[in-house]
Write an enzyme that holds these catalytic residues in place. Structure first.
Site, PDB file in Angstrom:
ATOM      1  N   ASP A 445       0.825  -1.205   0.000  1.00 33.28           N
ATOM      2  CA  ASP A 445       0.000   0.000   0.000  1.00 33.28           C
ATOM      3  C   ASP A 445       0.867   1.267   0.000  1.00 33.28           C
ATOM      4  O   ASP A 445       2.083   1.202   0.278  1.00 33.28           O
ATOM      5  CB  ASP A 445      -0.887  -0.028   1.258  1.00 33.28           C
ATOM      6  CG  ASP A 445      -2.266   0.570   1.025  1.00 33.28           C
ATOM      7  OD1 ASP A 445      -2.402   1.386   0.106  1.00 33.28           O
ATOM      8  OD2 ASP A 445      -3.187   0.220   1.781  1.00 33.28           O
ATOM      9  N   ASP A 502     -10.597   1.648  -3.899  1.00 33.84           N
ATOM     10  CA  ASP A 502     -11.132   1.270  -2.594  1.00 33.84           C
ATOM     11  C   ASP A 502     -12.638   1.158  -2.628  1.00 33.84           C
ATOM     12  O   ASP A 502     -13.247   0.785  -1.630  1.00 33.84           O
ATOM     13  CB  ASP A 502     -10.735   2.314  -1.533  1.00 33.84           C
ATOM     14  CG  ASP A 502      -9.429   1.944  -0.854  1.00 33.84           C
ATOM     15  OD1 ASP A 502      -8.891   0.865  -1.159  1.00 33.84           O
ATOM     16  OD2 ASP A 502      -8.946   2.738  -0.022  1.00 33.84           O
TER      17      ASP A 502
HETATM   18  C1  DGJ Z   1      -6.015   1.488   1.827  1.00 34.46           C
HETATM   19  C2  DGJ Z   1      -6.313   0.324   0.944  1.00 34.46           C
HETATM   20  O1  DGJ Z   1      -6.691   0.758  -0.317  1.00 34.46           O
HETATM   21  C3  DGJ Z   1      -7.341  -0.561   1.593  1.00 34.46           C
HETATM   22  O2  DGJ Z   1      -7.721  -1.592   0.729  1.00 34.46           O
HETATM   23  C4  DGJ Z   1      -6.752  -1.100   2.855  1.00 34.46           C
HETATM   24  O3  DGJ Z   1      -5.671  -1.938   2.569  1.00 34.46           O
HETATM   25  C5  DGJ Z   1      -6.332   0.050   3.737  1.00 34.46           C
HETATM   26  N1  DGJ Z   1      -5.482   0.991   3.053  1.00 34.46           N
HETATM   27  C6  DGJ Z   1      -5.623  -0.433   4.962  1.00 34.46           C
HETATM   28  O4  DGJ Z   1      -5.191   0.582   5.744  1.00 34.46           O
END
Ligand code: DGJ
Length: 698
Positions: A445, A502
Site C-alpha cells: 500500500d 477502494d
Molecule cells: C487502503 C487500501 O486501499 C485498503 O484496501 C486497505 O488496505 C487500507 N489501506 C488499509 O489501511
C-alpha cells in the site's frame, strides 16, 4: 538554393509503420505513423510532401517537430529538453545526427551537440505481436548537469482529431475519462504528488475524427513511471500537434551526467480504441508483468479489510477464512492491523513486527489454518510510510521525508526511500516475515502523496521491490495506494496485480473497470465483492450484480462472509465456480468495450485469444431513456463463422420482462455478421443488474 539531404528509416509490424526522417542531419522527426506502408514506399517523398507551406507571418521554413524539439532551432512550441549546466547557465542544444543503429525491431538514434557537449539518444522498438512501440530518451554529458525537463521521444498527433482523452479520478472514483477539444495551445497535465495518483493515470488517447471503441483510427500513449508525469499535448500555431511525456519537471534534484526518461508506450490502431486497448492489455500481461508462477490459474482472493478493519482476533479470522474458503476463495489476505500497536490508522506504520496482543502465538496458527483450508496466505504492508507515533520515528525522525511541520496524510509521513539505510531497514523487516512464514502474496500500500516530488524516491521504492522480488521470487505483489493511486506500467513491471479502487461498490466499479480496460488486462485488475451495503458509497446492491462485476476481472471477496444470507451464499458460490471454470481463457482474453446504443448500458466483450469463445457483460448502470432495451452489437467476430450464444443468467429475468425473447428460452445460433451488425436485444432489466452472454464458435 541550399542542398537538402534527407535520410529515412522505418519501423514496421503487421499493424503499423512508423517512419522517421532527418533533414540535413538534424535530429529526426516522425514523418509517418499509421497503417503499414507498402515495402517500396518512397519515404523521402513522404518527407517532402509532409512539409507544410509557409506564408506571411511565418518563419521562412517550419522548424522540425523532431524527436526532441529544439528551442534553438526556433521550434514554436514546448522544447523536448530543458537543461542547465552546473553553474545554472541555461543550455540551448542544437543536435546533429550522429548515428542510427537499426535491427529487426528497433532504432537507436544518437544525436550530438558539440558546442554544449551533450548527447541525446532515442530508442524506439516495436513489438511485432502486441504492436506496442516502446520508447525511451537519454541525455548524456561529459560533466554533471541540472535537468529541468526531458521528454521521451516526441511524437506528432494527427490533425484530423477533434479531441483527446486523458484520465483523471479520485479516491473511490478512479479512471474517469476526460475529453478535451484540441485548440491552439497546450493541454498540460503535470502530477507533482510524487505518486502516480488517482487523479493522474499517465495515459492519453487521441482518436481520429469519428473513431469509436470498435472502429476508426486512434493513437494511445502510456508513460510507465510511478513518480508523477508531465504530459504536453500541444497544437502549434501552424496546426501541427505534438505529444510529450516525461517525468514531472524538476524531479531530478541532483546534477548528473546522465538522465533517462521512463518508457513511453505508444500504439496506433485502425480498429478503434479497442485496437489500442487490446495492445496495451496484451503488452502489459505478456511483456511487462513478470508473473511469479506463469501459467497457473489466478486464485480467487479473500481480503479481510472491510470485514474486520483493525480489529484482529485469531478465532474470528479463522472463522472468516473457513467461510471464505467455502465460498471458493483460494487466497486469504490479511490486511492492515497485524503489526505494532495498530488499532487504528494513527500509529505504528514502520513497526513491522507482529502485534503479540492480537497474535499471542504469532501469525503461525492463522497461516496454518489458511493452508489447511487449501488457501495461500497474503499479508499487507505499507513499506514507504511512517507514523510519527511509531518506534521507528522516535528512533529515526530524520528518516522521514519532508519538513517536520509538513501536513500529514492519513496521520502519516513518507520515509525517505533514497536513503540506503531506510531501504535496508525495510528489506530486513519484510524479508524476516517472508522467511519465517510461507507467505505467497503482499498487498503493498501507499496511502499518501509525497511532501515533494523527487525521482530518487521512486527509484528507491523500485529498488526495494526489485530486491525483494529477486530474493522472494515466488511472492506476488499487489500495488495499492488507497485503491488505484499507483497504477502504471513502471509499478506493474515489479508487481502482478493492482487494487483498482477502494470502492467495492459494483456500480462504480463497473464504470471504472470499463475505462481501465483501455490500458489494463483482467489478469492484473483486482475486483472484489464487497459488503452488502457498500462502505464507501452507502449503496446497497444485489449480490448477483456484485458477483458478476467482480467476475469481470481478477475475482475476490472482501465482505464479512458472516453477513451473507443463504441466497447470497448460493449466488456467490455459483458465480465463483463459473469464474473458475472460465478463468484460464478469460485471464488471457482481450477485453473490448462495446459501443452500446444505450448510454445506460456499459458493455464489454471478452474474447479468447483463439477466437473460439467469448463472454459479454452488459451492465445496466441506470434506467434507460427508451422503454425497450436497444440491441447490443458485438465486435471482432469472424463474419462467416457461426456462434452459439446463450444468456448465462437468463433465470434472473425480472417479472417485468414479459416478452418472448428466444434468448430467454435457450441458446441461439447466429453468424458473426448478424451478431456484429444487428446485435442482440437483451431482456428488459432493472438498473444495477448485469446480463452475461456466453458465446462459442461452432
Ligand atoms: C487502503 C487500501 O486501499 C485498503 O484496501 C486497505 O488496505 C487500507 N489501506 C488499509 O489501511
Amino acid at each position: 538554393m541550399i542542398q537538402t539531404t534527407t535520410k529515412t528509416w522505418r519501423l514496421d509490424d503487421a499493424r503499423q509503420t512508423l517512419a522517421i526522417a532527418s533533414t540535413n542531419d538534424r535530429c529526426p522527426q516522425v514523418i509517418y505513423w499509421g497503417p503499414p506502408l507498402p515495402a517500396g514506399e518512397d519515404l523521402e517523398a513522404i518527407a517532402g510532401v509532409s512539409q507544410l507551406d509557409v506564408t506571411g507571418g511565418m518563419l521562412d521554413a517550419n522548424p522540425d517537430l523532431s524527436l526532441c524539439p529544439e528551442a534553438a532551432r526556433s521550434f514554436p512550441g514546448q522544447p523536448g529538453m530543458i537543461v542547465r549546466d552546473a553553474a545554472g547557465e541555461r543550455l540551448l542544444p542544437k543536435f546533429k545526427l550522429h548515428d542510427v543503429a537499426q535491427d529487426d525491431t528497433g532504432l537507436v538514434i544518437t544525436c550530438e551537440d558539440a558546442v554544449n557537449r551533450l548527447t541525446y539518444t532515442a530508442e524506439m522498438r516495436i513489438d511485432p505481436e502486441t504492436h506496442v512501440i516502446v520508447m525511451q530518451a537519454r541525455l548524456n554529458a561529459d560533466r554533471a548537469m541540472y535537468l529541468h525537463w526531458l521528454a521521451a521521444p516526441v511524437l506528432p498527433a494527427p490533425q484530423n482529431s477533434d479531441d483527446m482523452i486523458d484520465v483523471a479520478g479520485r479516491w473511490c472514483g478512479e479512471f474517469q475519462l476526460n475529453r478535451t477539444a484540441w485548440s491552439a495551445g497546450i493541454r498540460y497535465r503535470e502530477n507533482r504528488t510524487g505518486r502516480t495518483g488517482h487523479e493522474h493515470f499517465p495515459g492519453l488517447i487521441v482518436p481520429c475524427r469519428g473513431a469509436t471503441n470498435t472502429a476508426g483510427s486512434a493513437y494511445a500513449f502510456h508513460y510507465g513511471w510511478s513518480g508523477g508525469r508531465r504530459m504536453i499535448a500541444e497544437e502549434l500555431p501552424d496546426g501541427r500537434c505534438q505529444i510529450q511525456f516525461g517525468h514531472a519537471a524538476r524531479m531530478e534534484t541532483a546534477p548528473s551526467k546522465e538522465f533517462r526518461t521512463a518508457i513511453l508506450y505508444a500504439v496506433y490502431s485502425g480498429e478503434g480504441l479497442n485496437g489500442c486497448a487490446i495492445s496495451f492489455q496484451r503488452h502489459l500481461r505478456d511483456r511487462v508483468v513478470r508473473w511469479t508462477t506463469p501459467g497457473t490459474p489466478r486464485p480467487v482472493h479473500y481480503n479481510c479489510w472491510e470485514a474486520v478493519y483493525f480489529d484482529h482476533d485469531v478465532p474470528t479470522l479463522k472463522d472468516i477464512a473457513t467461510r471464505a474458503a467455502a465460498l471458493g476463495a483460494e487466497r486469504f489476505v490479511l490486511d492492515d492491523g497485524w503489526f505494532g500497536q495498530r488499532d487504528d490508522d494513527t500509529s505504528s506504520l514502520s513497526d513491522w513486527e507482529v502485534d503479540p496482543r492480537k497474535y499471542p502465538e504469532g501469525l503461525g496458527p492463522l497461516i496454518d489454518h489458511v493452508h489447511e483450508l487449501g488457501m495461500s496466505f497474503g499479508i499487507w504492508f505499507e513499506p514507504e510510510m511512517i507514523n510519527p507515533d511509531s518506534n521507528l520515528h522516535r528512533a529515526h525522525p530524520d528518516w522521514a521525508l519532508g519538513a517536520e511541520d509538513q501536513i500529514l496524510g492519513r496521520q502519516q509521513k513518507a520515509l525517505n526511500m533514497a536513503l540506503p539505510e531506510v531501504r535496508a531497514f525495510l528489506y530486513e523487516r519484510i524479508a524476516a516475515l517472508l522467511s519465517a512464514h510461507p507467505i505467497a502474496y503482499i498487498k503493498w500500500d501507499h496511502n499518501r502523496v509525497l511532501p515533494q516530488p523527487d525521482a530518487e524516491q521512486t527509484r528507491g521504492s523500485y529498488a526495494l521491490i526489485d530486491q525483494l522480488r529477486a530474493d522472494f521470487p515466488h511472492v506476488e505483489i499487489e500495488s495499492c495506494a488507497s485503491g488505484g493511486g499507483r497504477i502504471d506500467f513502471g509499478t506493474l513491471s515489479r508487481t502482478q496485480r493492482v487494487w483498482l479502487s477502494d470502492s467495492n461498490d459494483a456500480l462504480e466499479r463497473l464504470k471504472m473497470q470499463h475505462n481501465a480496460a483501455l490500458f489494463l488486462p483482467a489478469a492484473a485488475t483486482g475486483s472484489h465483492v464487497g459488503p452488502r451495503r457498500c462502505h464507501t458509497s452507502g449503496r446497497i446492491l444485489d449480490i448477483e450484480f456484485c458477483a458478476w462485476v467482480a467476475a469481470q476481472r481478477h475475482m475476490g471477496f472482501e465482505m464479512d462472509p458472516r453477513e451473507l444470507d443463504p441466497r447470497e451464499t448460493e449466488v456467490l458460490k455459483d458465480v465463483t465456480s463459473w469464474w473458475k471454470d472460465n478463468r484460464n481463457w478469460m485471464m488471457n482474453a482481450d477485453i473490448m468495450r462495446l459501443d452500446s446504443a444505450d448510454p445506460s448500458v456499459i458493455a464489454e466483450q471478452q474474447s479468447a485469444r483463439d477466437g473460439h469463445r467469448f463472454v459479454v457483460f452488459a451492465g445496466k448502470a441506470g434506467t434507460s431513456a427508451q422503454i425497450a432495451p436497444r440491441p447490443l452489437q458485438l465486435t471482432r467476430l469472424d463474419s462467416n463463422a457461426r456462434y452459439r450464444v446463450s444468456l448465462r443468467n437468463r433465470g434472473s429475468a425480472a417479472a417485468l420482462s414479459r416478452g418472448t425473447l428466444t434468448l430467454k428460452d435457450g441458446p441461439v445460433i447466429l453468424t458473426g455478421t448478424a451478431l456484429m451488425h444487428n446485435g442482440l436485444a437483451l431482456p428488459w432489466s432493472f438498473p444495477e443488474t448485469m446480463w452475461v452472454l456466453e458465446g462459442e464458435r461452432l
